[in-house]
Design an enzyme around this catalytic site. Sequence first.
Site, PDB file in Angstrom:
ATOM      1  N   ARG A 134       0.791  -1.234   0.000  1.00 16.36           N
ATOM      2  CA  ARG A 134       0.000   0.000   0.000  1.00 16.36           C
ATOM      3  C   ARG A 134       0.817   1.274   0.000  1.00 16.36           C
ATOM      4  O   ARG A 134       0.252   2.361  -0.002  1.00 16.36           O
ATOM      5  CB  ARG A 134      -0.984  -0.022   1.176  1.00 16.36           C
ATOM      6  CG  ARG A 134      -1.942  -1.191   1.082  1.00 16.36           C
ATOM      7  CD  ARG A 134      -3.139  -1.088   1.987  1.00 16.36           C
ATOM      8  NE  ARG A 134      -4.116  -2.091   1.606  1.00 16.36           N
ATOM      9  CZ  ARG A 134      -4.250  -3.284   2.196  1.00 16.36           C
ATOM     10  NH1 ARG A 134      -3.504  -3.611   3.216  1.00 16.36           N
ATOM     11  NH2 ARG A 134      -5.143  -4.138   1.761  1.00 16.36           N
ATOM     12  N   GLY A 195      -3.716 -12.138  10.637  1.00 17.37           N
ATOM     13  CA  GLY A 195      -4.807 -12.545  11.529  1.00 17.37           C
ATOM     14  C   GLY A 195      -5.498 -13.830  11.138  1.00 17.37           C
ATOM     15  O   GLY A 195      -6.184 -14.433  11.949  1.00 17.37           O
ATOM     16  N   GLU A 196      -5.290 -14.295   9.910  1.00 18.19           N
ATOM     17  CA  GLU A 196      -5.901 -15.553   9.479  1.00 18.19           C
ATOM     18  C   GLU A 196      -5.035 -16.746   9.882  1.00 18.19           C
ATOM     19  O   GLU A 196      -5.373 -17.884   9.624  1.00 18.19           O
ATOM     20  CB  GLU A 196      -6.107 -15.544   7.958  1.00 18.19           C
ATOM     21  CG  GLU A 196      -7.450 -14.990   7.520  1.00 18.19           C
ATOM     22  CD  GLU A 196      -7.709 -13.573   7.971  1.00 18.19           C
ATOM     23  OE1 GLU A 196      -6.835 -12.715   7.782  1.00 18.19           O
ATOM     24  OE2 GLU A 196      -8.780 -13.325   8.552  1.00 18.19           O
ATOM     25  N   TRP A 260      -3.233  -4.618  10.553  1.00 18.33           N
ATOM     26  CA  TRP A 260      -2.597  -4.828   9.242  1.00 18.33           C
ATOM     27  C   TRP A 260      -2.719  -3.650   8.292  1.00 18.33           C
ATOM     28  O   TRP A 260      -2.139  -3.664   7.207  1.00 18.33           O
ATOM     29  CB  TRP A 260      -3.131  -6.101   8.591  1.00 18.33           C
ATOM     30  CG  TRP A 260      -4.620  -6.226   8.431  1.00 18.33           C
ATOM     31  CD1 TRP A 260      -5.447  -6.910   9.264  1.00 18.33           C
ATOM     32  CD2 TRP A 260      -5.453  -5.709   7.389  1.00 18.33           C
ATOM     33  NE1 TRP A 260      -6.737  -6.833   8.806  1.00 18.33           N
ATOM     34  CE2 TRP A 260      -6.775  -6.113   7.661  1.00 18.33           C
ATOM     35  CE3 TRP A 260      -5.211  -4.934   6.241  1.00 18.33           C
ATOM     36  CZ2 TRP A 260      -7.849  -5.768   6.832  1.00 18.33           C
ATOM     37  CZ3 TRP A 260      -6.275  -4.594   5.415  1.00 18.33           C
ATOM     38  CH2 TRP A 260      -7.574  -5.007   5.723  1.00 18.33           C
ATOM     39  N   ASP A 320     -15.724 -12.071  11.125  1.00 17.59           N
ATOM     40  CA  ASP A 320     -14.521 -11.504  10.503  1.00 17.59           C
ATOM     41  C   ASP A 320     -14.692 -10.009  10.221  1.00 17.59           C
ATOM     42  O   ASP A 320     -14.264  -9.510   9.179  1.00 17.59           O
ATOM     43  CB  ASP A 320     -14.137 -12.237   9.206  1.00 17.59           C
ATOM     44  CG  ASP A 320     -12.760 -11.832   8.710  1.00 17.59           C
ATOM     45  OD1 ASP A 320     -11.891 -11.546   9.561  1.00 17.59           O
ATOM     46  OD2 ASP A 320     -12.550 -11.776   7.479  1.00 17.59           O
ATOM     47  N   ALA A 556      -8.487  -8.502  -2.398  1.00 17.35           N
ATOM     48  CA  ALA A 556      -9.185  -9.636  -1.782  1.00 17.35           C
ATOM     49  C   ALA A 556     -10.412 -10.078  -2.571  1.00 17.35           C
ATOM     50  O   ALA A 556     -10.810 -11.240  -2.493  1.00 17.35           O
ATOM     51  CB  ALA A 556      -9.588  -9.271  -0.350  1.00 17.35           C
TER      52      ALA A 556
END
Lengths: 590, 255
Positions: A134, A195-196, A260, A320, A556
């Site tokens: 980013r 986090g996953e 994140w 989520d 995503a």
Amino acid sequence: MRSNRIAMKFSVSALALAVSLGAHAVTDEDILNDQATTDDVVTNGMGLNGQRFSPLSTLNSSNVENLQPVWAFAFGGEKMRGQESQPMIKDGVMYVTASYSRVYAVDAMTGEEIWQYDARLPDGIMPCCDVINRGVALYDDKVIFGTLDAKLVALNKDTGKVVWIKKVADYQAGYSITAAPIIVNGKLITGVSGGEFGIVGKVEAYDPNTGEILWTRPTVEGHMGYVYRDGEAVENGISGGQAGLTWPGDMWQTGGAAPWLGGTYDASTDTLFFGTGNPAPWNSHLRPGDNLFSSSRLAIDPNDGSIKWHFQTTPHDGWDYDGVNEVISFDYEDDGEMVRAAATADRNGFFYVLNRENGDFIRGFPFVDEISWASGLDEDGRPIYTEDGRPGNPAELSGEQAGSVVARPAFLGGKNWMPMAYSQDTGLFYVPSNEWSMDIWNEAVSYKQGAAYLGAGFTIKPANEDFIGVLRAMDPRTGEEVWRYENTAPLWGGVMTTAGNLVFTGTPEGYLKAFDARTGEELYRFNTGSGVVGTPVTWEMNGEQYVSVASGWGGAVPLWGGEVARVVKDFNQGGMVWTFKLPSDRVASN
Amino acid sequence: MTRLAIIALLATSLPAWAGLPTDPYGSPMWEYNVERYLGNVAPVVLDEQVQVKVPPFAENSSQVPLTVDLSNYPLPIREMVAWVDLNPIPHLFSLTPGPAPATLVSMNFRVQQATTVRVAVLDDDGVWHLGSAFVDAAGGGCTAPSMTAANPDWEQNFGTIRGGAFSRVDGVRFKFSVMHPMDSGMVDGVPLFHIEHVVLRDSASSDPLLTMNLSESAAENPMLVFEFGHQTPDAVLWMRDNNGNEFERKLGGQP
């Protein structure tokens, strides 16, 4: 003559080094004033407060139709994927990142490459949601960014040579970095992704000159924070005071809550604002409790990493609904009183206005058309859960997809990572949002290092036949939607607004679009050739106003979007940065 | 156009400078590379005491041993530069010796096609002494994917250094290899990734025994050998690649 050309080649690097020691370095002052200066963009967010509001009005709603592309630059390579970078501009040079942890310095006038840095990534990197980046931070003579294998890399801004490299976390445990780090008063601040994978989120500060760590703050209750003095780690308090208050058993040890998306900073309160991701695993029945500090906004002291206050948007998240989305500081008048507020639009579908001095809830309201999992917010801003809104406990059920519920918004969020913008002129927030729902059900799961740690299955569905994306103008004082623009595909690019009564954003269909900030009327569109999921910027050079945006479909949505694929399956990948300007002879043409 | 004609054309377009002898190997890159790496001011002489040893044929074009033997070279050494004439990026290394120059330098490199290899040594009077050798090859060593690139677990062994100090009759030999892909950046989809800097220091005084800059022509998992006439077998090796990774190890002496 050949001999001269060769001699020149040899002297270039020496010359570049000499220049970098001169006046053209990025200072703390440049960074703190970025929102007010129009000739550069030296922060992610066009100002540390993240408003993405430019005071430039040369380009405005009456002449934006004359905006013209002046150059395009290809990131190259066989690899494309999503381009979510926000370009930075300093002294006529653009610093922009691309997928797969690549960085480019480009002449902002011509689009010619000055240097390129390609991180050599191991094959085992584990980004959950595309190999994106980013953007960079600029400080002194350095260009600093985070890599998909969870390292920070500082490059010389003139040569692209590595000055230092620092491992922030172990990529084999699931960590990565995709957000732009930020610089606050001589400190480089970064979060981590993962986090996953059951990692433990953390926010850390480094010395931008050397890469030495200064402090670390875990974002899961029960983990010790540290400050570093002369290379020694000194305990600085357990996050949340102690372990086990809001987590059962030892679940806090793999609690996720990854910050994140990076953060913003408010100078008036000297506070960092970092959002945290979902608790791990997704199956909430495995972790009864609020699960602090997952799905929260944290106010952090930039000096030592202490948590000043927190605001949890989705306690005991089971959908989520990461709470990472940017916190934007802004002031407004209420009954003659100036309110020092901060606003954030959450994945969970609610828009929150907080007191940025203490985190108190001022008001909240939905910014999406429908929310299924909560009927509203109570007076403290805590969601009022609906009955049967949470996917069922697989331990008490049998059969595949047992306990499945339809939840809205879908886990990709009423709004995801793509930053909104706040106009100081209209007092409105311009929120890139999406209307979709999901079927979600829980499954049994146990933690294994480096493996996905979800315990849930899901599939996303568009909420309407003819549109998913909605760009909204929201009034933070009333919750009123002032105008909306509906887009066929989901919106996944950031927003920028200007004093020229303009709002810019991109679409997966490939367009850079400009809207009237007051009415929402579409005033300009240009197709960049691939989906725009980056964030536009604007600046002034030689008396002309420029606009730039990265183009390249990905992120995503194509990986996780379920039935959204019907809408986006024909979008092709790309990898370019496009730059536009309003030619000086067209400024007053209307 | 014959090669002679090309050389003649090149020559006319260049300012004449004194002291460039005729290339005994007749390489088309002779003048261009000499000027590129040594400049066009300092005189150049061919010197057989700068012994450059390569195999007559490169069995493996991506791993070709090179030995520079200076044991018979009598003069002080200020700088040393090596290049491979017909490689896409000819430069192999530049070396600056410490107070006592190495008497032997050896490493492995890549060849893209049959080529001459040059090593030039600068003396105290500013004269370059140049030695050459020719290696025949099937080629392709610079643009073939590295073995490392084919191994998804390459990071497991990345940066592993094997090496030590070995005593000779008089003096010491430092020999080490490091696990590094040394990607040349010329293979699609694999960015440039190689060791740029090598520094060998005396353990006790921390004075550099030599500093060396490596270029893309160096081979994957490079092995380097340095021999010194008079030196305690006790040194610290430090290397840094273009991604900023640093590698350090003690060679010889007490651990």
